[in-house]
Design a protein around this motif. Structure first.
Motif, PDB file in Angstrom:
ATOM      1  N   ALA A  52      -4.262   3.320  -1.028  1.00  0.00           N
ATOM      2  CA  ALA A  52      -4.410   3.329  -2.486  1.00  0.00           C
ATOM      3  C   ALA A  52      -5.872   3.550  -2.862  1.00  0.00           C
ATOM      4  CB  ALA A  52      -3.888   2.023  -3.088  1.00  0.00           C
ATOM      5  N   VAL A  94      -2.119   4.100  -9.921  1.00  0.00           N
ATOM      6  CA  VAL A  94      -2.270   3.612  -8.543  1.00  0.00           C
ATOM      7  C   VAL A  94      -2.398   2.092  -8.542  1.00  0.00           C
ATOM      8  CG1 VAL A  94      -3.770   3.581  -6.496  1.00  0.00           C
ATOM      9  CG2 VAL A  94      -3.258   5.757  -7.638  1.00  0.00           C
ATOM     10  N   LEU A 100       4.713   7.317  -7.026  1.00  0.00           N
ATOM     11  CA  LEU A 100       3.435   7.322  -7.734  1.00  0.00           C
ATOM     12  C   LEU A 100       3.335   8.535  -8.655  1.00  0.00           C
ATOM     13  CD1 LEU A 100       0.487   6.314  -8.167  1.00  0.00           C
ATOM     14  CD2 LEU A 100      -0.117   7.651  -6.123  1.00  0.00           C
ATOM     15  N   ALA A 135      -6.646   7.127  -2.360  1.00  0.00           N
ATOM     16  CA  ALA A 135      -6.075   7.954  -3.434  1.00  0.00           C
ATOM     17  C   ALA A 135      -7.006   7.985  -4.639  1.00  0.00           C
ATOM     18  CB  ALA A 135      -4.697   7.428  -3.827  1.00  0.00           C
ATOM     19  N   TYR A 148       0.137  -0.038  -6.276  1.00  0.00           N
ATOM     20  CA  TYR A 148      -0.250  -0.200  -4.872  1.00  0.00           C
ATOM     21  C   TYR A 148      -1.606  -0.874  -4.718  1.00  0.00           C
ATOM     22  CZ  TYR A 148       3.439   3.264  -4.307  1.00  0.00           C
ATOM     23  OH  TYR A 148       4.633   3.919  -4.356  1.00  0.00           O
ATOM     24  N   ASP A 161       6.556   6.790  -1.248  1.00  0.00           N
ATOM     25  CA  ASP A 161       5.592   6.084  -2.100  1.00  0.00           C
ATOM     26  C   ASP A 161       4.796   7.070  -2.950  1.00  0.00           C
ATOM     27  OD1 ASP A 161       6.393   3.641  -1.032  1.00  0.00           O
ATOM     28  OD2 ASP A 161       4.734   3.568   0.415  1.00  0.00           O
ATOM     29  N   ILE A 162       4.404   8.189  -2.343  1.00  0.00           N
ATOM     30  CA  ILE A 162       3.661   9.211  -3.082  1.00  0.00           C
ATOM     31  C   ILE A 162       4.528   9.769  -4.202  1.00  0.00           C
ATOM     32  CG2 ILE A 162       2.666  11.534  -2.919  1.00  0.00           C
ATOM     33  CD1 ILE A 162       1.762  10.697  -0.031  1.00  0.00           C
ATOM     34  N   ASP A 213       0.840  -1.189   0.000  1.00  0.00           N
ATOM     35  CA  ASP A 213       0.000   0.000   0.000  1.00  0.00           C
ATOM     36  C   ASP A 213       0.883   1.250   0.000  1.00  0.00           C
ATOM     37  OD1 ASP A 213      -2.300   1.531   0.064  1.00  0.00           O
ATOM     38  OD2 ASP A 213      -2.854   1.008   2.125  1.00  0.00           O
ATOM     39  N   ILE A 214       0.281   2.387  -0.291  1.00  0.00           N
ATOM     40  CA  ILE A 214       0.963   3.670  -0.174  1.00  0.00           C
ATOM     41  C   ILE A 214       1.158   3.917   1.316  1.00  0.00           C
ATOM     42  CG2 ILE A 214       0.842   6.150  -0.604  1.00  0.00           C
ATOM     43  CD1 ILE A 214      -1.214   5.466  -2.871  1.00  0.00           C
ATOM     44  N   GLU A 263       0.196  14.003   0.248  1.00  0.00           N
ATOM     45  CA  GLU A 263       0.475  13.546   1.609  1.00  0.00           C
ATOM     46  C   GLU A 263      -0.572  14.115   2.573  1.00  0.00           C
ATOM     47  OE1 GLU A 263       4.354  12.902   4.503  1.00  0.00           O
ATOM     48  OE2 GLU A 263       4.558  14.187   2.743  1.00  0.00           O
ATOM     49  N   CYS A 288       3.612  16.406  -3.866  1.00  0.00           N
ATOM     50  CA  CYS A 288       3.809  15.466  -2.759  1.00  0.00           C
ATOM     51  C   CYS A 288       3.156  16.010  -1.491  1.00  0.00           C
ATOM     52  CB  CYS A 288       5.296  15.212  -2.525  1.00  0.00           C
ATOM     53  SG  CYS A 288       6.056  14.107  -3.715  1.00  0.00           S
TER      54      CYS A 288
END
Length: 140
Positions: free
Chosen positions: A102, A93, A13, A105, A97, A9-10, A3-4, A51, A47
């Protein structure tokens, strides 16, 4: 598949997403300025935005609507642009993830695209639908 989980990770992505979006037939024109200035000039802000959206980090203090209004003044953003953005976002996505973050998102992307389109055009866009269980966003 993971997963994110964090900003790294962001960023991964966003790099993959923009790698597609900047050269996409539908999105290339609206992203002209970003392509010319370079992704690095935009990445930290995006980001911070994601976030904050995903993890309530409180890092983004700008106005995404104002940014899109300026962009819309240069390149009219219609429902097709937002639908394509959502398609690329969701695909990216899903490629990277799986898990609650995810899913958030994707849901948040639908809500954001729907709200942006409504604020810019003053109308709903059926093309944006309510994918991923997102509820229509009330008018602001």
């Amino acid at each position: 598949m993971i997963d994110i989980a964090d900003r790294a990770d962001i960023e991964a992505l966003l790099r993959r997403f923009y790698g597609s979006a900047l050269t996409d037939d539908v999105l290339a024109e609206p992203f002209t300025e970003l392509r010319e200035s370079g992704l690095e000039s935009h990445l930290a802000v995006m980001c911070d935005f994601w976030e904050t959206v995903l993890f309530r980090a409180g890092l983004y203090h700008g106005s995404a609507l104002n940014v899109h209004r300026r962009l819309d003044a240069q390149h009219r953003l219609d429902a097709g642009h937002f639908a394509r953005w959502l398609d690329l976002w969701t695909t990216t996505v899903d490629e990277m993830y799986r898990g609650p973050a995810a899913d958030r998102a994707k849901v948040q992307a639908v809500r954001i695209a729907t709200a942006m389109h409504r604020r810019l055009r003053g109308a709903e866009a059926l093309e944006l639908g309510t994918e991923f269980g997102a509820r229509p966003v009330p008018a602001l």
